[in-house]
Structures are given as C-alpha cells and as structure tokens.
Design a protein around this motif. Sequence first.
Motif, PDB file in Angstrom:
ATOM      1  N   ALA A  96     -22.650 -22.238  46.508  1.00 26.63           N
ATOM      2  CA  ALA A  96     -21.895 -21.348  47.396  1.00 26.63           C
ATOM      3  C   ALA A  96     -20.565 -20.932  46.771  1.00 26.63           C
ATOM      4  CB  ALA A  96     -21.659 -22.034  48.737  1.00 26.63           C
ATOM      5  N   TYR A 151     -28.124 -18.975  52.083  1.00 22.13           N
ATOM      6  CA  TYR A 151     -27.054 -18.598  53.010  1.00 22.13           C
ATOM      7  C   TYR A 151     -27.588 -17.891  54.252  1.00 22.13           C
ATOM      8  CZ  TYR A 151     -27.457 -14.009  50.703  1.00 22.13           C
ATOM      9  OH  TYR A 151     -27.926 -12.826  50.200  1.00 22.13           O
ATOM     10  N   ILE A 185     -19.844 -18.791  53.090  1.00 18.20           N
ATOM     11  CA  ILE A 185     -21.067 -18.009  53.257  1.00 18.20           C
ATOM     12  C   ILE A 185     -21.463 -17.815  54.718  1.00 18.20           C
ATOM     13  CG2 ILE A 185     -22.027 -18.614  50.992  1.00 18.20           C
ATOM     14  CD1 ILE A 185     -23.741 -20.750  52.460  1.00 18.20           C
TER      15      ILE A 185
END
Length: 294
Positions: A204, A30, A82
């Motif tokens: 995620a 991320y 993210i």
Amino acid sequence: MKHSFTYYLTLIIIKLKGLKQKFSQDPIDYESIRKEDVYKPNGKFFKKNITNRLQILNTSITEIGLNDSNKLILFIHGGAFISGPGKHHWDTVKSIVQSTDCTIWMCNYPKAPEFHISDISENIDAVFMKATEVFEPKNIILLGDSVGGTLITSLVQRLLQEEWQLPKKLLLISPVMDASFTNPDIDKIDSFDPMLSKKGLLSAKKMCAKDYHLKDPIISPIYGSFEGFPETILYAGERDITYPDQILAYKKAKKANVNIKLIEGENMPHIWPFLPIMKEAKMALNGLITKIKE
C-alpha cells in the motif's frame, strides 16, 4: 495485566473478518478493503448534527457539531492510504461530539493508487489552511489514526518549515511513522499482530509513494524534524507492527523537547482506542476525550 472478555472477543472478530489475510497480500487488494468504507454515516445523530459539507480540492469534508463552536477537531482518518473512512471512525466522531464542545471536520481525502502522497499532502495542507480561515489555529486540534497520524505529523513538519501558525495539539492514534518498515523489531511483532502484516502495508505504501522514496519525511515523518512541535499525545499498542517506529518517534520528539505524552496499550492491536465492543477501547477513548477537553 488481565484483559477483559471483550478484548478476546475483539481479537476473534478481527480474525473472522480476515483483516490479517487482507493485509498479507502483495499487491494489496484495495478494492476489497474499500468495501468497508462509509462515506456518509447513517442514523438520527448524524442526520441531526451534520452542519455542513465542504469540498476542498479532492477532499470531501463532513462537518459535525452539536452547537456553534469555536473549537475544531480536524480528523484525518486512517486506512493505509487506500481506504476509509470506516464505521469505527464515524462512531468515534459521534462519541467525541457528544462529550465535548468541539466541531469535527471528517476529511475524506483522495486515496492511492488513484492519487499519490504528493496529491494527498497537497489536499491536507489545503484543508488546514481553510480551517484556519474559519477557526483560530490555537483552537484547532489535529486527530489522526494510522496513516492519518502520518499525514498530520508531516503536515506539522511542513507548517514549521514554512513558519505557519500551528494547531493547538496533536492526537496520534497508532500513527505509521516509517513507511519503509525496515525496523527489525517489526518482524518480531508481525507474527502476533492480529490485524496488520508488513507485506500488505508495504504494498500500500509503495502504491502511495510513487516517485518518492519510502523514507522521505512526506510519507515517513520519523525522518523529519520534531523541533517546535505543539503538545502531542501518542497512543501506541504493543501488538501492532507500527509500534516499534512509534517508540522511536516518541524518543526523537522527547529529545527535541516536545511536550509529548506516550500512552501504551499492553498487548493492544492497531488503533485500539477506536475499536468497538472492547472495554479497554472505551477506556482509552474516554481518556482521549479528556485530553481534548483539557
């Protein structure tokens, strides 16, 4: 359908940027993806037309408008929970503001893994409530791409449960309707989706979900109710792993008698109306602007 030269050029650019590779990692990186984030847009347009900045809980709101409008577009951007907003979001804001009489609130909400879906949802609820203090709900449009579409869909489900007033319209651009990615049709598309991969997106979503099951409506609104939804316009690209669940959500909404329109992009990638350069994207965005004006 014959695609434009700029369509193929866009696919090349997506490949060169390595988006597919970035979304094929578990755990997803991320921090690397966030390097493309743009929190404060540059340029004369934004310098002149940013009219206010607000802080609501952990959400930073940038207000953009050409005049003192009584119409609001609440823009909840995508980014897999993210990251974001990105330059393409700000470019879209500029196009919409220049072509309509609406004010836009660009909402930079808190992200995973530092925050989780309960925190993010609490922020989205608070932002909408604040918006209704300034604008009448009948003059508010919710616009969301990717997980931004997730968040505004689940917001409306909560508004209906609490019997709150609803926004005028939902504009969903490639919304992620099911965070579990268990639909078997996804695997068929994964190999030719130029941008996203199931592996990274699942990573995620797990970062964001924390204690919630991935099929909880708070993060997967396809498992919630669509009864009573306002007018909804859904943009879905065929070359996008989130497409199969968008079609299921569309059918569920139709069954619930929602006034919903599906706009399918033949062989189009994720969030194609917001992609730069591509002729088909510009056409889709112009159509979106027309829907805003209606």
